[in-house]
Design a protein around this motif. Structure first.
Motif, PDB file in Angstrom:
ATOM      1  N   SER A 146      15.745   4.604 -14.855  1.00  0.00           N
ATOM      2  CA  SER A 146      14.321   4.338 -15.097  1.00  0.00           C
ATOM      3  C   SER A 146      14.110   2.832 -15.087  1.00  0.00           C
ATOM      4  N   ASP A 147      14.332   2.251 -13.930  1.00  0.00           N
ATOM      5  CA  ASP A 147      14.227   0.804 -13.778  1.00  0.00           C
ATOM      6  C   ASP A 147      13.028   0.400 -12.928  1.00  0.00           C
ATOM      7  N   GLY A 148      12.122   1.341 -12.649  1.00  0.00           N
ATOM      8  CA  GLY A 148      10.966   1.027 -11.812  1.00  0.00           C
ATOM      9  C   GLY A 148       9.932   0.189 -12.547  1.00  0.00           C
ATOM     10  N   ALA A 149       9.056  -0.473 -11.783  1.00  0.00           N
ATOM     11  CA  ALA A 149       8.010  -1.311 -12.376  1.00  0.00           C
ATOM     12  C   ALA A 149       6.832  -1.416 -11.415  1.00  0.00           C
ATOM     13  N   ILE A 150       5.638  -1.638 -11.992  1.00  0.00           N
ATOM     14  CA  ILE A 150       4.418  -1.834 -11.202  1.00  0.00           C
ATOM     15  C   ILE A 150       3.679  -3.036 -11.782  1.00  0.00           C
ATOM     16  N   TYR A 151       3.382  -4.018 -10.916  1.00  0.00           N
ATOM     17  CA  TYR A 151       2.642  -5.211 -11.330  1.00  0.00           C
ATOM     18  C   TYR A 151       1.353  -5.287 -10.505  1.00  0.00           C
ATOM     19  N   ILE A 152       0.208  -5.445 -11.193  1.00  0.00           N
ATOM     20  CA  ILE A 152      -1.081  -5.459 -10.506  1.00  0.00           C
ATOM     21  C   ILE A 152      -1.891  -6.688 -10.904  1.00  0.00           C
ATOM     22  N   THR A 153      -2.909  -6.997 -10.077  1.00  0.00           N
ATOM     23  CA  THR A 153      -3.906  -8.023 -10.399  1.00  0.00           C
ATOM     24  C   THR A 153      -5.286  -7.455 -10.090  1.00  0.00           C
ATOM     25  N   PRO A 154      -6.115  -7.203 -11.126  1.00  0.00           N
ATOM     26  CA  PRO A 154      -7.474  -6.705 -10.881  1.00  0.00           C
ATOM     27  C   PRO A 154      -8.447  -7.858 -10.639  1.00  0.00           C
ATOM     28  N   VAL A 200       5.712  -3.449  -6.463  1.00  0.00           N
ATOM     29  CA  VAL A 200       6.106  -2.096  -6.865  1.00  0.00           C
ATOM     30  C   VAL A 200       7.615  -2.005  -6.691  1.00  0.00           C
ATOM     31  N   ILE A 201       8.321  -1.870  -7.810  1.00  0.00           N
ATOM     32  CA  ILE A 201       9.787  -1.852  -7.794  1.00  0.00           C
ATOM     33  C   ILE A 201      10.251  -0.415  -7.987  1.00  0.00           C
ATOM     34  N   ASN A 202      10.923   0.109  -6.997  1.00  0.00           N
ATOM     35  CA  ASN A 202      11.437   1.470  -7.071  1.00  0.00           C
ATOM     36  C   ASN A 202      12.773   1.503  -7.807  1.00  0.00           C
ATOM     37  N   ASN A 203      13.146   2.686  -8.252  1.00  0.00           N
ATOM     38  CA  ASN A 203      14.434   2.855  -8.918  1.00  0.00           C
ATOM     39  C   ASN A 203      15.558   2.765  -7.893  1.00  0.00           C
ATOM     40  N   PRO A 204      16.464   1.818  -8.066  1.00  0.00           N
ATOM     41  CA  PRO A 204      17.492   1.616  -7.046  1.00  0.00           C
ATOM     42  C   PRO A 204      18.640   2.615  -7.118  1.00  0.00           C
ATOM     43  N   CYS A 205      18.819   3.244  -8.257  1.00  0.00           N
ATOM     44  CA  CYS A 205      19.982   4.114  -8.424  1.00  0.00           C
ATOM     45  C   CYS A 205      19.562   5.466  -8.974  1.00  0.00           C
ATOM     46  N   LEU A 206      20.426   6.438  -8.760  1.00  0.00           N
ATOM     47  CA  LEU A 206      20.167   7.801  -9.193  1.00  0.00           C
ATOM     48  C   LEU A 206      20.114   7.881 -10.715  1.00  0.00           C
ATOM     49  N   THR A 245      -0.023   5.140  -6.931  1.00  0.00           N
ATOM     50  CA  THR A 245       1.163   4.597  -6.279  1.00  0.00           C
ATOM     51  C   THR A 245       2.347   5.478  -6.631  1.00  0.00           C
ATOM     52  N   ASN A 246       3.322   5.496  -5.758  1.00  0.00           N
ATOM     53  CA  ASN A 246       4.455   6.398  -5.923  1.00  0.00           C
ATOM     54  C   ASN A 246       5.745   5.599  -6.018  1.00  0.00           C
ATOM     55  N   LEU A 247       6.513   5.850  -7.082  1.00  0.00           N
ATOM     56  CA  LEU A 247       7.819   5.219  -7.230  1.00  0.00           C
ATOM     57  C   LEU A 247       8.880   6.150  -6.666  1.00  0.00           C
ATOM     58  N   ILE A 248       9.674   5.596  -5.777  1.00  0.00           N
ATOM     59  CA  ILE A 248      10.712   6.382  -5.108  1.00  0.00           C
ATOM     60  C   ILE A 248      12.028   6.218  -5.852  1.00  0.00           C
ATOM     61  N   LEU A 249      12.741   7.312  -6.013  1.00  0.00           N
ATOM     62  CA  LEU A 249      14.056   7.285  -6.656  1.00  0.00           C
ATOM     63  C   LEU A 249      15.123   7.498  -5.603  1.00  0.00           C
ATOM     64  N   SER A 250      16.129   6.637  -5.618  1.00  0.00           N
ATOM     65  CA  SER A 250      17.222   6.789  -4.671  1.00  0.00           C
ATOM     66  C   SER A 250      17.955   8.104  -4.909  1.00  0.00           C
ATOM     67  N   SER A 251      18.345   8.729  -3.835  1.00  0.00           N
ATOM     68  CA  SER A 251      19.114   9.974  -3.940  1.00  0.00           C
ATOM     69  C   SER A 251      20.600   9.700  -4.149  1.00  0.00           C
ATOM     70  N   ASP A 304      10.124  -0.136 -16.812  1.00  0.00           N
ATOM     71  CA  ASP A 304      11.039   0.942 -17.210  1.00  0.00           C
ATOM     72  C   ASP A 304      10.497   2.309 -16.801  1.00  0.00           C
ATOM     73  N   LEU A 305      10.129   2.421 -15.555  1.00  0.00           N
ATOM     74  CA  LEU A 305       9.498   3.639 -15.065  1.00  0.00           C
ATOM     75  C   LEU A 305      10.494   4.532 -14.337  1.00  0.00           C
ATOM     76  N   ALA A 306      10.319   5.829 -14.535  1.00  0.00           N
ATOM     77  CA  ALA A 306      11.078   6.811 -13.771  1.00  0.00           C
ATOM     78  C   ALA A 306      10.375   7.056 -12.441  1.00  0.00           C
ATOM     79  N   LYS A 307      11.010   7.828 -11.585  1.00  0.00           N
ATOM     80  CA  LYS A 307      10.395   8.130 -10.296  1.00  0.00           C
ATOM     81  C   LYS A 307       9.140   8.981 -10.504  1.00  0.00           C
ATOM     82  N   GLY A 308       8.247   8.987  -9.495  1.00  0.00           N
ATOM     83  CA  GLY A 308       7.063   9.830  -9.537  1.00  0.00           C
ATOM     84  C   GLY A 308       5.797   9.082  -9.173  1.00  0.00           C
ATOM     85  N   ARG A 309       4.680   9.813  -9.196  1.00  0.00           N
ATOM     86  CA  ARG A 309       3.381   9.252  -8.847  1.00  0.00           C
ATOM     87  C   ARG A 309       2.666   8.779 -10.110  1.00  0.00           C
ATOM     88  N   TYR A 310       2.121   7.549 -10.043  1.00  0.00           N
ATOM     89  CA  TYR A 310       1.415   6.950 -11.171  1.00  0.00           C
ATOM     90  C   TYR A 310      -0.041   6.713 -10.766  1.00  0.00           C
TER      91      TYR A 310
END
Length: 312
Positions: A183-191, A174-180, A239-245, A217-223
């Motif tokens: 939309s650089d977030g990402a989620i990788y899963i294996t079912p 789970v890659i959070n957005n590093p900068c204010l 899962t929740n992507l955190i955005l840096s303040s 290319d995800l923005a912050k928020g809950r997915y």
């Protein structure tokens, strides 16, 4: 006269004492109308602890003549039952973790007229108990049934309800957005588990929706993820992507009254970055400051500065 008692599986026998208590001679020569009354004492009259079978009594006189008696010992009818289980192809439950199972007793035979003459005691997973012949809304597991008939005879049976394999989702990264405002977030899963193939349904902030397995290319928020398998069973997770303040700094500069340099033309100014907040450990932050006349510095504390504008 000898008296023998023996059974189909165990031979019990003992010698008896015989005494003539009354007699009458034949009325005529060659007649066969004489009588003799005998008394028998000793031996075993009653026998116990017998199983089912045929038991024979042989009474033998002194002349070797034998009289045979038979007695059958029969068991009561055994309790037997047939039942029907809920069925979803090869399993008894529709999906893992649900309560779609059922057990119905179709027929019971024993010492009772019909099912109303029998007592049912069920025990199952999670403290389950019931006293009826048909049970439903069951989870997977072992169900133990004790059946008692009208003679209080008992029969025990264990019935197992099965369910499909559960669906597991492993969040590999789970890659959070590093900068204010990025939309650089990402989620990788294996079912895993369940029955292939899988279908994916993602929802997120601002009406986001995707049917892909992995997201970019995800923005912050809950997915929210709803994953379904070939049997229609599903699993949900969030899962929740955190955005840096952003990065904030507390900066201290040299002070000489209202100025930062003591005298015109001197280079006695200083800039100190006292506190930095942002996304991550401050030990991994990099600093780069530029200033007048090509000045550069990678440090948090800078001294011997001349007047001018410095960009950090």
């Amino acid at each position: 006269m000898l008296f023998f008692l023996h059974g189909s599986s165990t031979c019990l026998w003992s010698q008896l004492t015989v005494q003539i208590t009354e007699s009458k001679d034949p009325s005529c020569h060659g007649s066969v109308d004489g009588t003799a009354t005998v008394g028998i004492s000793g031996g075993t009259e009653d026998i116990e602890s017998l199983g089912e079978g045929m038991y024979n009594l042989d009474l033998t006189d002194a002349s070797g003549c034998v009289t045979n008696f038979q007695q059958a010992v029969l068991d009561e009818d055994p309790i037997s039952l047939s039942y029907t289980l809920s069925s979803y192809e090869e399993y008894n439950l529709e999906c893992y973790g649900d309560h779609s199972g059922s057990i119905k007793i179709d027929r019971v035979t024993g010492n009772g007229l019909d099912w109303r003459n029998y007592t049912y005691i069920w025990n199952g997973p999670g403290g389950f108990k019931s006293y009826v012949y048909e049970i439903d809304s069951l989870e997977a597991g072992n169900y133990h049934l004790n059946v008692f008939d009208s003679l209080n005879c008992r029969s025990d049976v264990t019935i197992t309800l099965t369910a499909p394999n559960p669906i597991f989702v492993n969040y590999d990264s789970v890659i959070n957005n590093p900068c204010l405002n990025t939309s650089d977030g990402a989620i990788y899963i294996t079912p895993s588990g369940g029955e292939l193939p899988f279908q994916f349904s993602w929802t997120g902030p601002d009406g986001f929706h995707s049917t892909e397995e992995d997201l970019h290319d995800l923005a912050k928020g809950r997915y929210h993820l709803l994953i379904s398998d070939a049997e229609g069973c599903s699993s949900e997770s969030d899962t929740n992507l955190i955005l840096s303040s952003g990065i904030s700094m507390v900066i201290e500069t040299s002070s000489y009254g209202v100025y930062n340099i003591q005298c015109f033309g001197l280079s006695d100014g200083a800039i100190k970055i006292r506190e930095v907040t942002g996304f991550g450990d401050i030990s991994y932050f990099y600093f780069y400051t530029t200033g007048p006349e090509g000045y550069t510095s990678p440090f948090r504390f800078m001294e011997n500065l001349s007047a001018g504008s410095y960009h950090i």
